[in-house]
Design an enzyme around this catalytic site. Structure first.
Site, PDB file in Angstrom:
ATOM      1  N   ARG A  54       0.861  -1.176   0.000  1.00 25.69           N
ATOM      2  CA  ARG A  54       0.000   0.000   0.000  1.00 25.69           C
ATOM      3  C   ARG A  54       0.904   1.235   0.000  1.00 25.69           C
ATOM      4  O   ARG A  54       2.118   1.134   0.098  1.00 25.69           O
ATOM      5  CB  ARG A  54      -0.946  -0.013   1.210  1.00 25.69           C
ATOM      6  CG  ARG A  54      -0.229  -0.564   2.413  1.00 25.69           C
ATOM      7  CD  ARG A  54      -0.482   0.081   3.688  1.00 25.69           C
ATOM      8  NE  ARG A  54      -0.350   1.498   3.668  1.00 25.69           N
ATOM      9  CZ  ARG A  54       0.796   2.153   3.799  1.00 25.69           C
ATOM     10  NH1 ARG A  54       1.953   1.504   3.925  1.00 25.69           N
ATOM     11  NH2 ARG A  54       0.830   3.471   3.794  1.00 25.69           N
ATOM     12  N   GLY A  55       0.265   2.404  -0.084  1.00 27.90           N
ATOM     13  CA  GLY A  55       1.055   3.635  -0.154  1.00 27.90           C
ATOM     14  C   GLY A  55       1.332   3.974  -1.605  1.00 27.90           C
ATOM     15  O   GLY A  55       1.617   3.089  -2.430  1.00 27.90           O
ATOM     16  N   ALA A  56       1.278   5.280  -1.887  1.00 28.22           N
ATOM     17  CA  ALA A  56       1.310   5.730  -3.287  1.00 28.22           C
ATOM     18  C   ALA A  56       2.467   5.131  -4.095  1.00 28.22           C
ATOM     19  O   ALA A  56       2.272   4.513  -5.152  1.00 28.22           O
ATOM     20  CB  ALA A  56       1.386   7.255  -3.304  1.00 28.22           C
ATOM     21  N   ARG A  97      -7.250   0.173  -7.021  1.00 30.36           N
ATOM     22  CA  ARG A  97      -7.365   1.300  -6.072  1.00 30.36           C
ATOM     23  C   ARG A  97      -7.422   2.604  -6.875  1.00 30.36           C
ATOM     24  O   ARG A  97      -6.479   2.933  -7.586  1.00 30.36           O
ATOM     25  CB  ARG A  97      -6.196   1.307  -5.094  1.00 30.36           C
ATOM     26  CG  ARG A  97      -6.146   0.029  -4.272  1.00 30.36           C
ATOM     27  CD  ARG A  97      -5.489   0.169  -2.942  1.00 30.36           C
ATOM     28  NE  ARG A  97      -6.050   1.162  -2.071  1.00 30.36           N
ATOM     29  CZ  ARG A  97      -5.414   1.638  -0.999  1.00 30.36           C
ATOM     30  NH1 ARG A  97      -4.205   1.183  -0.700  1.00 30.36           N
ATOM     31  NH2 ARG A  97      -5.968   2.547  -0.234  1.00 30.36           N
ATOM     32  N   GLN A 210      -2.559   2.682   9.895  1.00 30.22           N
ATOM     33  CA  GLN A 210      -1.228   2.618   9.265  1.00 30.22           C
ATOM     34  C   GLN A 210      -0.184   3.365  10.096  1.00 30.22           C
ATOM     35  O   GLN A 210       0.990   3.032  10.068  1.00 30.22           O
ATOM     36  CB  GLN A 210      -1.274   3.221   7.856  1.00 30.22           C
ATOM     37  CG  GLN A 210      -2.047   2.390   6.847  1.00 30.22           C
ATOM     38  CD  GLN A 210      -3.465   2.884   6.694  1.00 30.22           C
ATOM     39  OE1 GLN A 210      -4.078   3.323   7.671  1.00 30.22           O
ATOM     40  NE2 GLN A 210      -4.006   2.804   5.503  1.00 30.22           N
ATOM     41  N   ASP A 251      -1.432  10.799  -1.876  1.00 32.82           N
ATOM     42  CA  ASP A 251      -1.703   9.757  -2.863  1.00 32.82           C
ATOM     43  C   ASP A 251      -1.936  10.344  -4.249  1.00 32.82           C
ATOM     44  O   ASP A 251      -1.889   9.633  -5.251  1.00 32.82           O
ATOM     45  CB  ASP A 251      -2.917   8.952  -2.410  1.00 32.82           C
ATOM     46  CG  ASP A 251      -2.629   8.310  -1.063  1.00 32.82           C
ATOM     47  OD1 ASP A 251      -2.066   7.216  -1.037  1.00 32.82           O
ATOM     48  OD2 ASP A 251      -2.911   8.951  -0.035  1.00 32.82           O
ATOM     49  N   ASN A 261      -4.949  12.826   0.439  1.00 37.11           N
ATOM     50  CA  ASN A 261      -4.162  11.974   1.328  1.00 37.11           C
ATOM     51  C   ASN A 261      -5.120  11.222   2.245  1.00 37.11           C
ATOM     52  O   ASN A 261      -6.340  11.417   2.189  1.00 37.11           O
ATOM     53  CB  ASN A 261      -3.161  12.814   2.132  1.00 37.11           C
ATOM     54  CG  ASN A 261      -2.108  11.941   2.809  1.00 37.11           C
ATOM     55  OD1 ASN A 261      -1.548  11.050   2.174  1.00 37.11           O
ATOM     56  ND2 ASN A 261      -1.850  12.169   4.082  1.00 37.11           N
ATOM     57  N   LYS A 262      -4.565  10.376   3.086  1.00 39.46           N
ATOM     58  CA  LYS A 262      -5.375   9.526   3.955  1.00 39.46           C
ATOM     59  C   LYS A 262      -6.405  10.344   4.729  1.00 39.46           C
ATOM     60  O   LYS A 262      -6.123  11.451   5.182  1.00 39.46           O
ATOM     61  CB  LYS A 262      -4.429   8.784   4.916  1.00 39.46           C
ATOM     62  CG  LYS A 262      -5.086   7.792   5.841  1.00 39.46           C
ATOM     63  CD  LYS A 262      -5.942   6.774   5.125  1.00 39.46           C
ATOM     64  CE  LYS A 262      -5.189   5.972   4.089  1.00 39.46           C
ATOM     65  NZ  LYS A 262      -6.084   5.116   3.277  1.00 39.46           N
TER      66      LYS A 262
HETATM   67  O1  MRU Z   1      -4.572   3.451   1.908  1.00 38.14           O
HETATM   68  P1  MRU Z   1      -3.088   3.513   1.903  1.00 38.14           P
HETATM   69  O2  MRU Z   1      -2.426   2.996   3.124  1.00 38.14           O
HETATM   70  O3  MRU Z   1      -2.488   2.971   0.629  1.00 38.14           O
HETATM   71  O4  MRU Z   1      -2.892   5.067   1.882  1.00 38.14           O
HETATM   72  C1  MRU Z   1      -1.795   5.644   1.414  1.00 38.14           C
HETATM   73  C2  MRU Z   1      -1.093   6.246   2.512  1.00 38.14           C
HETATM   74  O5  MRU Z   1      -0.310   5.602   3.127  1.00 38.14           O
HETATM   75  C3  MRU Z   1      -1.298   7.612   2.876  1.00 38.14           C
HETATM   76  O6  MRU Z   1      -2.389   8.241   2.403  1.00 38.14           O
HETATM   77  C4  MRU Z   1      -0.007   8.309   2.701  1.00 38.14           C
HETATM   78  O7  MRU Z   1       0.048   9.373   3.550  1.00 38.14           O
HETATM   79  C5  MRU Z   1       0.227   8.746   1.289  1.00 38.14           C
HETATM   80  S1  MRU Z   1       1.837   8.685   0.852  1.00 38.14           S
HETATM   81  C6  MRU Z   1       2.071   7.089   0.420  1.00 38.14           C
END
Ligand code: MRU
Length: 377
Positions: A54-56, A97, A210, A251, A261-262
């Site tokens: 996971r993560g961008a 996603r 996370q 993201d 972002n999250k």
């Molecule tokens: O849903 P996720 O865990 O894939 O979300 C992404 C993230 O970890 C965050 O939004 C993060 O701050 C973005 S940077 C990878």
């Protein structure tokens, strides 16, 4: 970065079997460190959708390796059949996603590169090299983000006479969310490694935690002082001068400076503005959306399974288990991201330097996108 003193990336080709891609299963961290083999596109899609990765940046890198796996498994009867299978697999990966733009960026980059090959063998080799290039570039860009961002921490440290710099971060934009170093964490690791005292407030980041599970684990592995806080604590800390700087990841960030972002990031940005705390967002250029102008209206926000809200995962008697939090019959909704408007963002930390969160400043760093920005390219 380090796991029990040993250097790892988050994704790699298995050294003794080039048909296998290996990942760290983030589902069971921090309680178990488990490596998973991926050999089919379906396995890659599940790993992204179910958030083993996971993560961008890591989603993008995994899509890059996923296209390599697609090339290994595609029919070899004709160039047309081979490319048609790859395009279908690219669609499958992109559907996993919707918010993180690195995913479609990596699939498009792979398809463009692969199409340039003459023979099928050559196209498979191009897919392998491109997957590695995407991952290497991600790691290199994150390292450079650290080099640019550390100046912000150095400056605050000097102002505080060497007292620890308190940095708040949300979710996990650490090395686990990328291939190495991370984005929000890269300046923090760089500062720590230079001997600048830092302390990180880690938002737990409901519903999937996370922050509590991943960011806390990776900061601990690297020896960075930190404390996990409940998601609603940040505003209180800011009111009492206990946060010097907020750094988050993203993201997807529009070329006009709106930051997806999250979920919960927007509320931290509001609190930061109200308390004059600088709010920075760290990202590699692969996370810019060069088409979308209005992030709040236009960025698709992933809605995930409500089970992530109604249940919580943790360690019980040595097993990773899920327990129910809410009344059995209460419905729940699970919006995974929000958009922080550019006006609340102090600046963007990129691999090319720090800029303001507006179109002119972003395009000054990335002039090659002047033509395409805002168009449907
Ligand atoms: O849903 P996720 O865990 O894939 O979300 C992404 C993230 O970890 C965050 O939004 C993060 O701050 C973005 S940077 C990878």
């Amino acid at each position: 970065m380090l796991v029990n003193g040993q250097h790892y990336r988050t994704i790699w080709i298995k050294p003794d079997d080039p048909r296998v891609v290996q990942i760290i299963n983030q589902h069971v961290l921090p309680h178990r460190f488990e490596i998973v083999d991926l050999t089919t596109v379906d396995e890659v899609a599940v790993a992204i959708r179910d958030m083993l990765v996971r993560g961008a940046g890591l989603i993008g890198a995994t899509a890059g390796y996923g296209m390599y796996i697609a090339a290994l498994n595609a029919p070899t009867g004709s160039r047309e059949a081979f490319l048609a299978a790859l395009e279908a697999d690219g669609k499958t990966l992109k559907a996993t996603r919707p918010t993180a733009i690195n995913l479609e960026w990596a699939v498009a980059r792979q398809l463009d590169a692969i199409r340039a090959g003459d023979t099928i063998l050559e196209m498979i080799e191009i897919a392998r090299q491109t997957a590695i290039a995407i991952a290497d570039e991600d790691a290199d860009f994150c390292r450079r983000i650290g080099e640019h961002g550390v100046a912000l921490i150095e400056e605050i440290s000097a102002r505080k006479g060497g007292e620890p710099v308190n940095i708040l971060t949300h979710c996990n934009a650490g090395w686990l969310a990328f291939v190495d170093y991370g984005t929000a964490t890269a300046p923090i690791y760089a500062a720590h490694d230079r001997g600048i005292p830092v302390h990180v407030w880690v938002d737990e980041t409901r519903p999937r935690n996370q922050g509590a599970q991943l960011t806390a684990w990776e900061l601990g592995q690297h020896g960075v002082p930190h404390a996990v806080i409940a998601d609603n604590v940040g505003g209180h800390l800011m009111q009492h001068g206990m946060v010097d700087l907020v750094i988050t990841g993203t993201d997807r960030t529009t070329h006009t400076g709106d930051v997806a972002n999250k979920i919960g990031t927007y509320l931290k940005a509001l609190a930061a503005r109200d308390n004059q705390v600088p709010f920075y967002v760290a990202l590699p250029s692969s996370t810019f959306d060069w088409v979308t102008r209005d992030g709040v209206k236009e960025i698709p926000i992933e809605e995930r399974n409500p089970d992530e809200v109604t249940h919580i995962q943790g360690l019980y008697q040595g097993e990773v288990v899920q327990v129910q939090l809410t009344p059995q019959d209460s419905p729940a909704r699970n919006y995974a991201f929000d958009v922080t408007p550019a006006r609340l963002v102090t600046g963007l930390i990129t691999e090319r330097g720090i800029c303001e969160a507006n179109e002119a400043s972003i395009l000054a760093l990335y002039p090659e996108h002047r033509q395409g920005a805002g168009g449907r390219t």
